[in-house]
Design a protein around this motif. Sequence first.
Motif, PDB file in Angstrom:
ATOM      1  N   THR A  10       0.853  -1.373  -0.098  1.00 15.11           N
ATOM      2  CA  THR A  10      -0.126   0.042  -0.191  1.00 15.11           C
ATOM      3  C   THR A  10       0.767   1.283   0.013  1.00 15.11           C
ATOM      4  O   THR A  10       2.022   1.162   0.049  1.00 15.11           O
ATOM      5  CB  THR A  10      -0.996   0.018   1.216  1.00 15.11           C
ATOM      6  OG1 THR A  10      -1.896   0.991   1.142  1.00 15.11           O
ATOM      7  CG2 THR A  10      -0.155   0.252   2.534  1.00 15.11           C
ATOM      8  N   LYS A  14      -2.400   4.904   2.873  1.00 14.87           N
ATOM      9  CA  LYS A  14      -3.442   3.768   2.763  1.00 14.87           C
ATOM     10  C   LYS A  14      -4.527   3.576   1.888  1.00 14.87           C
ATOM     11  O   LYS A  14      -5.793   3.373   2.223  1.00 14.87           O
ATOM     12  CB  LYS A  14      -3.819   3.288   4.185  1.00 14.87           C
ATOM     13  CG  LYS A  14      -2.723   3.282   5.280  1.00 14.87           C
ATOM     14  CD  LYS A  14      -1.275   2.390   4.984  1.00 14.87           C
ATOM     15  CE  LYS A  14      -0.548   2.269   6.134  1.00 14.87           C
ATOM     16  NZ  LYS A  14       0.552   2.939   6.179  1.00 14.87           N
ATOM     17  N   THR A  15      -4.380   4.309   0.824  1.00 13.67           N
ATOM     18  CA  THR A  15      -5.500   4.604  -0.132  1.00 13.67           C
ATOM     19  C   THR A  15      -5.346   3.568  -1.383  1.00 13.67           C
ATOM     20  O   THR A  15      -6.229   3.568  -2.137  1.00 13.67           O
ATOM     21  CB  THR A  15      -5.471   6.019  -0.947  1.00 13.67           C
ATOM     22  OG1 THR A  15      -4.072   6.222  -1.342  1.00 13.67           O
ATOM     23  CG2 THR A  15      -5.651   6.898   0.276  1.00 13.67           C
ATOM     24  N   ILE A  17      -4.023  -0.579  -2.910  1.00 10.43           N
ATOM     25  CA  ILE A  17      -3.887  -1.790  -2.734  1.00 10.43           C
ATOM     26  C   ILE A  17      -3.237  -2.502  -3.905  1.00 10.43           C
ATOM     27  O   ILE A  17      -3.926  -2.201  -4.929  1.00 10.43           O
ATOM     28  CB  ILE A  17      -4.927  -2.803  -2.091  1.00 10.43           C
ATOM     29  CG1 ILE A  17      -5.354  -2.340  -0.656  1.00 10.43           C
ATOM     30  CG2 ILE A  17      -4.628  -4.242  -2.119  1.00 10.43           C
ATOM     31  CD1 ILE A  17      -6.236  -3.002   0.011  1.00 10.43           C
ATOM     32  N   VAL A  50       2.373  -4.832   3.708  1.00  7.27           N
ATOM     33  CA  VAL A  50       1.501  -4.836   4.851  1.00  7.27           C
ATOM     34  C   VAL A  50       0.933  -6.160   5.105  1.00  7.27           C
ATOM     35  O   VAL A  50       0.453  -6.699   6.115  1.00  7.27           O
ATOM     36  CB  VAL A  50       0.303  -3.639   4.732  1.00  7.27           C
ATOM     37  CG1 VAL A  50       1.005  -2.383   4.743  1.00  7.27           C
ATOM     38  CG2 VAL A  50      -0.386  -3.959   3.562  1.00  7.27           C
ATOM     39  N   TRP A  77      -8.763  -5.335   3.062  1.00  6.77           N
ATOM     40  CA  TRP A  77      -8.216  -4.755   4.091  1.00  6.77           C
ATOM     41  C   TRP A  77      -8.677  -5.317   5.635  1.00  6.77           C
ATOM     42  O   TRP A  77      -7.558  -5.155   6.404  1.00  6.77           O
ATOM     43  CB  TRP A  77      -8.904  -3.262   4.445  1.00  6.77           C
ATOM     44  CG  TRP A  77      -8.120  -2.227   3.441  1.00  6.77           C
ATOM     45  CD1 TRP A  77      -9.011  -1.618   2.337  1.00  6.77           C
ATOM     46  CD2 TRP A  77      -6.898  -1.691   3.463  1.00  6.77           C
ATOM     47  NE1 TRP A  77      -7.891  -0.682   1.860  1.00  6.77           N
ATOM     48  CE2 TRP A  77      -7.021  -0.826   2.424  1.00  6.77           C
ATOM     49  CE3 TRP A  77      -6.013  -2.090   4.323  1.00  6.77           C
ATOM     50  CZ2 TRP A  77      -5.468  -0.224   2.237  1.00  6.77           C
ATOM     51  CZ3 TRP A  77      -4.554  -1.237   4.090  1.00  6.77           C
ATOM     52  CH2 TRP A  77      -4.568  -0.469   3.018  1.00  6.77           C
ATOM     53  N   LYS A  81      -5.673  -6.588   8.073  1.00 10.00           N
ATOM     54  CA  LYS A  81      -5.902  -5.965   9.642  1.00 10.00           C
ATOM     55  C   LYS A  81      -5.819  -7.152  10.572  1.00 10.00           C
ATOM     56  O   LYS A  81      -5.538  -6.999  11.676  1.00 10.00           O
ATOM     57  CB  LYS A  81      -6.822  -5.174   9.742  1.00 10.00           C
ATOM     58  CG  LYS A  81      -6.762  -3.672   9.031  1.00 10.00           C
ATOM     59  CD  LYS A  81      -7.940  -2.534   9.254  1.00 10.00           C
ATOM     60  CE  LYS A  81      -7.761  -1.422   8.575  1.00 10.00           C
ATOM     61  NZ  LYS A  81      -8.654  -0.679   8.432  1.00 10.00           N
ATOM     62  N   LEU A  87      -1.018  -1.855  10.384  1.00 10.99           N
ATOM     63  CA  LEU A  87      -0.512  -1.554   9.074  1.00 10.99           C
ATOM     64  C   LEU A  87       0.776  -1.136   9.076  1.00 10.99           C
ATOM     65  O   LEU A  87       1.256  -0.220   8.257  1.00 10.99           O
ATOM     66  CB  LEU A  87      -1.807  -0.418   8.352  1.00 10.99           C
ATOM     67  CG  LEU A  87      -3.158  -1.046   8.512  1.00 10.99           C
ATOM     68  CD1 LEU A  87      -3.891   0.169   7.767  1.00 10.99           C
ATOM     69  CD2 LEU A  87      -3.441  -2.202   7.750  1.00 10.99           C
ATOM     70  N   ASP A  89       4.770  -1.424   8.093  1.00 13.07           N
ATOM     71  CA  ASP A  89       5.374  -1.880   6.649  1.00 13.07           C
ATOM     72  C   ASP A  89       6.403  -3.123   7.475  1.00 13.07           C
ATOM     73  O   ASP A  89       7.282  -2.923   8.166  1.00 13.07           O
ATOM     74  CB  ASP A  89       6.481  -0.912   6.558  1.00 13.07           C
ATOM     75  CG  ASP A  89       7.217  -1.192   5.174  1.00 13.07           C
ATOM     76  OD1 ASP A  89       7.103  -2.390   4.682  1.00 13.07           O
ATOM     77  OD2 ASP A  89       8.123  -0.390   4.835  1.00 13.07           O
TER      78      ASP A  89
END
Length: 94
Positions: A10, A14-15, A17, A50, A77, A81, A87, A89
């Motif tokens: 990401t 975080k916008t 994938i 992630v 997501w 998670k 999230l 690295d």
Amino acid sequence: MKESYIYILTNKNKTVIYIGVTSSLKERITQHKNNLGSSFTKKYNAHFLVYFEVFTSIEQAILREKQLKKWNKSWKWELIKKVNSELLDLYSDL
């Protein structure tokens, strides 16, 4: 057999994938971080690892990659998670 991987990258915000497959995870993520990966990751600065899964064959990894690419973004997501709630690295852990 050589291990294979699917991985999810990401960007900082975080916008986006990006899902990929490789037989050498650390090397491939290093390429992405140096803008030598895909044009998508370069364009959107998707340089943060992630999530990843390990497989015993590249065929299994490719099947999983195809499966995940069909998922909607919220499912992806949720998956990320479950194992990486903050999230972070994961690259430095490789």
